[in-house]
Design an enzyme around this catalytic site. Structure first.
Site: not given
Ligand code: AMP
Length: 241
Positions: A29, A104, A150, A184, A195
């Site tokens: 994404k 999400r 990554r 990360r 996740r």
């Molecule tokens: P990402 O970088 O999109 O993989 O997000 C990393 C982490 O941020 C996720 O595992 C969640 O803990 C939190 N997070 C990101 N976007 C959301 C969302 N829309 N709703 C809830 N938690 C989020």
């Protein structure tokens, strides 16, 4: 005034999207959002990036989110929606934006529909703009390789993958000379499963919701990256036509 992102091609300055990119962690994404941003001059709005910035700055939101993110769970809808609402009010979102990692949960999808229906605030769109919802589908084993491999450069931000796009020197950035790449915090093996479970249990129903309402466009994210990008550009341009 906030600096506007400028399109790198001649696709014009009309409104684009909003575009919603759905898909599990590691589906690509972020990579595809950056390419859409470069082509159409609309910003990538990644809730994960916004939350990580808050954690790094030690804001109240960051303090509330840090432990939740480290466990691979989802931050509460209220906190994420409030943060996103502030971001979408910025002038660079006026022509459209790419949502990366949002919605999400079913509640977030409902909030987004209300927002686009002007029930929450007017971000200067004269009419309701339904989002272009694209889901990147990727094979499970491929996802694991993408997430565990990554790495990024803390100096220049360039993203690598030790399996597919390794740097020339092991774990060192090609551009920012000598900078050691970092993984990360939540790309560790023990956090990946929670996740993916959060995706299956809370985000898959969001895709089902868009599918039921005829708005979901699935794309095979296992294809080469450039082919995925070409397909996404076609979807966006067909939608604009
Ligand atoms: P990402 O970088 O999109 O993989 O997000 C990393 C982490 O941020 C996720 O595992 C969640 O803990 C939190 N997070 C990101 N976007 C959301 C969302 N829309 N709703 C809830 N938690 C989020």
């Amino acid at each position: 005034m906030a600096q506007e992102t400028s399109p790198s091609t001649d696709v014009g300055l009309q409104d684009v999207g909003p575009i919603v990119l759905l898909g599990p962690p590691g589906a690509g994404k972020g990579t595809q959002a950056k390419r859409i941003m470069e082509r159409y001059g609309i910003p990538q709005v990644s809730t994960g990036d916004l939350l990580r910035e808050n954690v790094a700055r030690g804001t109240d939101l960051g303090l509330a989110a840090k432990a939740v993110m480290a466990r691979g769970e989802l931050v509460s809808d209220d906190l994420v929606c409030e943060m996103l609402q502030e971001r979408l009010k910025q002038p660079d979102c006026k022509r459209g934006y790419i949502l990366d990692g949002f919605p999400r949960t079913a509640a977030q999808a409902g909030w987004l529909d209300a927002l686009l229906d002007h029930k929450l605030f007017d971000n200067s769109r004269p009419t309701r703009a339904w989002p272009i919802v694209i889901r990147l589908d990727v094979d499970y084993n491929q996802l694991l390789l993408r997430i565990t491999g990554r790495r990024s450069c803390p100096t220049c931000g360039r993203i690598y993958n030790v399996h597919f796009q390794p740097p020339r020197v092991d774990e060192v950035c090609d551009l920012a000379h000598g900078t050691k790449l970092v993984a990360r915090n939540d790309d560790r093996l023990e956090v990946i499963q929670p996740r993916l479970t959060a995706y299956d249990e809370q985000t898959r129903p969001v895709a089902d919701y868009y599918e039921r309402t005829g708005r979901l466009i699935p794309v095979n994210g296992d294809q080469p990256m450039d082919e995925v990008t070409a397909q996404i550009f076609r979807i966006i341009e067909d939608h604009q036509a």
